[in-house]
Design a protein around this motif. Structure first.
Motif, PDB file in Angstrom:
ATOM      1  N   TYR A 174      42.818 -49.252 -53.283  1.00  0.00           N
ATOM      2  CA  TYR A 174      41.645 -49.215 -52.414  1.00  0.00           C
ATOM      3  C   TYR A 174      41.695 -47.939 -51.583  1.00  0.00           C
ATOM      4  CZ  TYR A 174      40.653 -54.041 -53.567  1.00  0.00           C
ATOM      5  OH  TYR A 174      40.330 -55.190 -54.244  1.00  0.00           O
ATOM      6  N   VAL A 175      40.638 -47.171 -51.629  1.00  0.00           N
ATOM      7  CA  VAL A 175      40.558 -45.952 -50.827  1.00  0.00           C
ATOM      8  C   VAL A 175      39.375 -46.112 -49.871  1.00  0.00           C
ATOM      9  CG1 VAL A 175      40.382 -43.437 -50.833  1.00  0.00           C
ATOM     10  CG2 VAL A 175      41.437 -44.627 -52.774  1.00  0.00           C
ATOM     11  N   PRO A 176      39.633 -46.595 -48.657  1.00  0.00           N
ATOM     12  CA  PRO A 176      38.525 -46.841 -47.729  1.00  0.00           C
ATOM     13  C   PRO A 176      37.753 -45.559 -47.435  1.00  0.00           C
ATOM     14  CG  PRO A 176      40.518 -47.910 -46.955  1.00  0.00           C
ATOM     15  CD  PRO A 176      40.924 -47.004 -48.087  1.00  0.00           C
ATOM     16  N   MET A 177      36.464 -45.710 -47.228  1.00  0.00           N
ATOM     17  CA  MET A 177      35.613 -44.551 -46.986  1.00  0.00           C
ATOM     18  C   MET A 177      35.854 -43.965 -45.604  1.00  0.00           C
ATOM     19  SD  MET A 177      31.958 -45.433 -48.662  1.00  0.00           S
ATOM     20  CE  MET A 177      31.580 -46.678 -47.478  1.00  0.00           C
ATOM     21  N   ILE A 178      35.702 -42.637 -45.537  1.00  0.00           N
ATOM     22  CA  ILE A 178      35.970 -41.936 -44.283  1.00  0.00           C
ATOM     23  C   ILE A 178      34.981 -42.375 -43.192  1.00  0.00           C
ATOM     24  CG2 ILE A 178      34.516 -39.891 -44.713  1.00  0.00           C
ATOM     25  CD1 ILE A 178      37.025 -38.249 -43.808  1.00  0.00           C
ATOM     26  N   ASP A 179      33.756 -42.751 -43.599  1.00  0.00           N
ATOM     27  CA  ASP A 179      32.754 -43.186 -42.616  1.00  0.00           C
ATOM     28  C   ASP A 179      32.616 -44.713 -42.587  1.00  0.00           C
ATOM     29  OD1 ASP A 179      31.638 -43.384 -45.087  1.00  0.00           O
ATOM     30  OD2 ASP A 179      29.782 -42.317 -44.615  1.00  0.00           O
ATOM     31  N   GLY A 180      33.594 -45.406 -43.185  1.00  0.00           N
ATOM     32  CA  GLY A 180      33.538 -46.869 -43.208  1.00  0.00           C
ATOM     33  C   GLY A 180      33.483 -47.514 -41.826  1.00  0.00           C
ATOM     34  N   PRO A 181      34.354 -47.108 -40.894  1.00  0.00           N
ATOM     35  CA  PRO A 181      34.328 -47.757 -39.573  1.00  0.00           C
ATOM     36  C   PRO A 181      32.970 -47.639 -38.875  1.00  0.00           C
ATOM     37  CG  PRO A 181      36.393 -46.580 -39.857  1.00  0.00           C
ATOM     38  CD  PRO A 181      35.532 -46.215 -41.042  1.00  0.00           C
ATOM     39  N   GLU A 182      32.298 -46.493 -39.009  1.00  0.00           N
ATOM     40  CA  GLU A 182      30.957 -46.362 -38.409  1.00  0.00           C
ATOM     41  C   GLU A 182      29.985 -47.341 -39.064  1.00  0.00           C
ATOM     42  OE1 GLU A 182      32.816 -43.653 -39.083  1.00  0.00           O
ATOM     43  OE2 GLU A 182      33.105 -43.091 -36.982  1.00  0.00           O
ATOM     44  N   LYS A 183      30.078 -47.452 -40.386  1.00  0.00           N
ATOM     45  CA  LYS A 183      29.123 -48.309 -41.094  1.00  0.00           C
ATOM     46  C   LYS A 183      29.347 -49.789 -40.787  1.00  0.00           C
ATOM     47  CE  LYS A 183      28.044 -45.114 -44.810  1.00  0.00           C
ATOM     48  NZ  LYS A 183      28.311 -44.729 -46.213  1.00  0.00           N
ATOM     49  N   VAL A 184      30.591 -50.233 -40.704  1.00  0.00           N
ATOM     50  CA  VAL A 184      30.832 -51.661 -40.465  1.00  0.00           C
ATOM     51  C   VAL A 184      30.688 -52.044 -38.990  1.00  0.00           C
ATOM     52  CG1 VAL A 184      32.328 -51.900 -42.490  1.00  0.00           C
ATOM     53  CG2 VAL A 184      33.352 -51.484 -40.237  1.00  0.00           C
ATOM     54  N   SER A 185      30.554 -51.048 -38.116  1.00  0.00           N
ATOM     55  CA  SER A 185      30.389 -51.368 -36.696  1.00  0.00           C
ATOM     56  C   SER A 185      28.945 -51.190 -36.228  1.00  0.00           C
ATOM     57  CB  SER A 185      31.312 -50.493 -35.845  1.00  0.00           C
ATOM     58  OG  SER A 185      30.976 -49.136 -36.033  1.00  0.00           O
ATOM     59  N   GLY A 186      28.069 -50.719 -37.127  1.00  0.00           N
ATOM     60  CA  GLY A 186      26.673 -50.512 -36.746  1.00  0.00           C
ATOM     61  C   GLY A 186      26.446 -49.212 -36.001  1.00  0.00           C
ATOM     62  N   ARG A 187      27.487 -48.393 -35.875  1.00  0.00           N
ATOM     63  CA  ARG A 187      27.326 -47.125 -35.150  1.00  0.00           C
ATOM     64  C   ARG A 187      26.749 -46.017 -36.028  1.00  0.00           C
ATOM     65  NH1 ARG A 187      32.723 -47.941 -33.615  1.00  0.00           N
ATOM     66  NH2 ARG A 187      33.292 -46.049 -34.729  1.00  0.00           N
ATOM     67  N   ALA A 188      26.848 -46.165 -37.336  1.00  0.00           N
ATOM     68  CA  ALA A 188      26.333 -45.127 -38.240  1.00  0.00           C
ATOM     69  C   ALA A 188      24.839 -44.952 -38.013  1.00  0.00           C
ATOM     70  CB  ALA A 188      26.611 -45.507 -39.688  1.00  0.00           C
ATOM     71  N   LYS A 189      24.395 -43.719 -37.878  1.00  0.00           N
ATOM     72  CA  LYS A 189      22.969 -43.475 -37.636  1.00  0.00           C
ATOM     73  C   LYS A 189      22.283 -43.084 -38.938  1.00  0.00           C
ATOM     74  CE  LYS A 189      22.484 -44.022 -33.124  1.00  0.00           C
ATOM     75  NZ  LYS A 189      22.579 -45.486 -33.008  1.00  0.00           N
ATOM     76  N   TYR A 190      21.304 -43.884 -39.316  1.00  0.00           N
ATOM     77  CA  TYR A 190      20.469 -43.579 -40.469  1.00  0.00           C
ATOM     78  C   TYR A 190      19.183 -42.953 -39.940  1.00  0.00           C
ATOM     79  CZ  TYR A 190      23.729 -46.549 -42.982  1.00  0.00           C
ATOM     80  OH  TYR A 190      24.863 -47.083 -43.519  1.00  0.00           O
ATOM     81  N   THR A 191      18.414 -42.330 -40.844  1.00  0.00           N
ATOM     82  CA  THR A 191      17.190 -41.663 -40.401  1.00  0.00           C
ATOM     83  C   THR A 191      16.304 -42.615 -39.596  1.00  0.00           C
ATOM     84  OG1 THR A 191      17.329 -40.399 -42.445  1.00  0.00           O
ATOM     85  CG2 THR A 191      15.284 -40.213 -41.185  1.00  0.00           C
ATOM     86  N   ALA A 192      16.208 -43.864 -40.072  1.00  0.00           N
ATOM     87  CA  ALA A 192      15.342 -44.835 -39.398  1.00  0.00           C
ATOM     88  C   ALA A 192      15.850 -45.192 -38.000  1.00  0.00           C
ATOM     89  CB  ALA A 192      15.218 -46.103 -40.244  1.00  0.00           C
ATOM     90  N   ASP A 193      17.100 -44.836 -37.691  1.00  0.00           N
ATOM     91  CA  ASP A 193      17.675 -45.187 -36.386  1.00  0.00           C
ATOM     92  C   ASP A 193      17.481 -44.083 -35.348  1.00  0.00           C
ATOM     93  OD1 ASP A 193      18.644 -47.484 -37.619  1.00  0.00           O
ATOM     94  OD2 ASP A 193      20.539 -46.516 -38.148  1.00  0.00           O
ATOM     95  N   ILE A 194      16.970 -42.946 -35.786  1.00  0.00           N
ATOM     96  CA  ILE A 194      16.842 -41.814 -34.870  1.00  0.00           C
ATOM     97  C   ILE A 194      15.476 -41.886 -34.179  1.00  0.00           C
ATOM     98  CG2 ILE A 194      16.734 -39.299 -34.706  1.00  0.00           C
ATOM     99  CD1 ILE A 194      18.543 -39.307 -37.282  1.00  0.00           C
TER     100      ILE A 194
END
Lengths: 149, 160
Positions: free
Chosen positions: A13-33
């Motif tokens: 298993y190679v966890p994604m570098i941006d995994g923690p942002e995605k699973v915590s809801g902190r990742a910003k998608y275009t619709a979130d800006i």
């Protein structure tokens, strides 16, 4: 000669570098800006499966207070497709609509409710063409091509 | 019409003037600034907007904000403590249950709701609990594995 390195990551298993942002809801998608004074956009989509566009009338929608701009296929003469199968695509339908849901017009308004109301005032007139709902009927002799690649 | 809405959001009491016709999803994203809850299909089909109301998973795109008076709402932002990921968050991260990540908060909240009610779910119970959520990149094998791993972590004392 380069010697192949032992494969250390295969089967692990190679966890994604941006995994923690995605699973915590902190990742910003275009619709979130959200910016102050940001406009809302909505797309008017074809309710027809296949048809020749006779008119896209946006005049009533443009009269609605709070609607700032509407673009249609007439404003989009450049194709944008990157993949070979999509190279004849326009961002908004021009001569024909080729599937139910194809983008026909795009509205910018002060808020989402106004943009939605503008969509209700857009009038699309088409001359309906035969539509095919199975691969077999689309391949049948005499069937017309949906697009020319 | 607007009304004064009082409820608990992610463990804190909150009071807000809320229009009668605003959806809980739009309230959370636009008024409370909690954009971890995602707008996916906007019509109750995809589960990206799942939040917990009194520990029960609910689609916030089909819930009027005005109906949560006095209730307890938990969103993805409530999970984890002191910078540490919760068990379910760790499951989705470490077992690769997330790719583009857009559906992930919804899956995680549905999974957290399941583990709060049933800390040791069977595979079928996991599938049933996630039946309202759609993922278009990972597929579901890793997601089920993520929830099973989360249940194991939870058994070791990590909050779901």
């Amino acid at each position: 000669m380069n010697k192949p390195l032992p494969a250390r990551n295969i089967g692990t298993y190679v966890p994604m570098i941006d995994g923690p942002e995605k699973v915590s809801g902190r990742a910003k998608y275009t619709a979130d800006i959200v910016h102050p004074g940001q406009l809302a956009g909505r797309i008017y989509r074809s309710p027809y499966s296949h048809g020749e566009i006779v008119a896209v009338d946006v005049s009533e929608a443009l009269k609605l207070p709070g609607v700032l701009a509407i673009v249609t296929g007439a404003d989009c003469d450049k194709t944008f497709g990157v993949l070979p199968v999509a190279r004849s695509e326009h961002p908004l339908a021009r001569d024909r609509v080729r599937y139910r849901g194809e983008p026909v017009a795009a509205v910018a308004a002060v808020d989402d409710a106004t943009a939605r109301e503008a969509l209700r005032r857009i009038k699309l007139t088409v001359r309906e063409l035969p539509a095919y709902y199975t691969a077999k009927s689309a391949l049948a002799p005499g069937a017309s091509a949906a697009s020319m690649v | 019409m607007a009304r004064l809405l009082e409820f608990t959001l992610n463990g804190r009491d909150r009071a807000d003037a809320v229009a009668d016709n605003i959806l809980l999803l739009d309230y959370l994203r636009e008024k409370a600034g909690l954009t971890g809850t995602k707008t996916g299909c906007d019509g109750g089909e995809c589960g990206a907007c799942t939040v917990l109301i009194d520990d029960r998973p609910v689609l916030s795109c089909l819930t009027l904000a005005a109906t949560v008076q006095g209730r307890r709402i938990d969103t993805i932002e409530s999970l984890g403590t002191g910078g540490q990921l919760s068990a379910v968050q760790r499951g989705f991260h470490e077992k690769l249950g997330s790719q583009c990540g857009y559906c992930t908060p919804g899956f995680i909240m549905a999974s957290a709701g399941l583990l709060r009610k049933n800390p040791n779910p069977s595979e079928d119970e996991i599938k049933e609990a996630l039946g309202s959520n759609i993922c278009r990149c990972t597929g579901y094998v890793k997601i089920i594995e993520a929830v099973q791993y989360a249940a194991a972590l939870n058994a070791q004392g990590v909050a779901p």
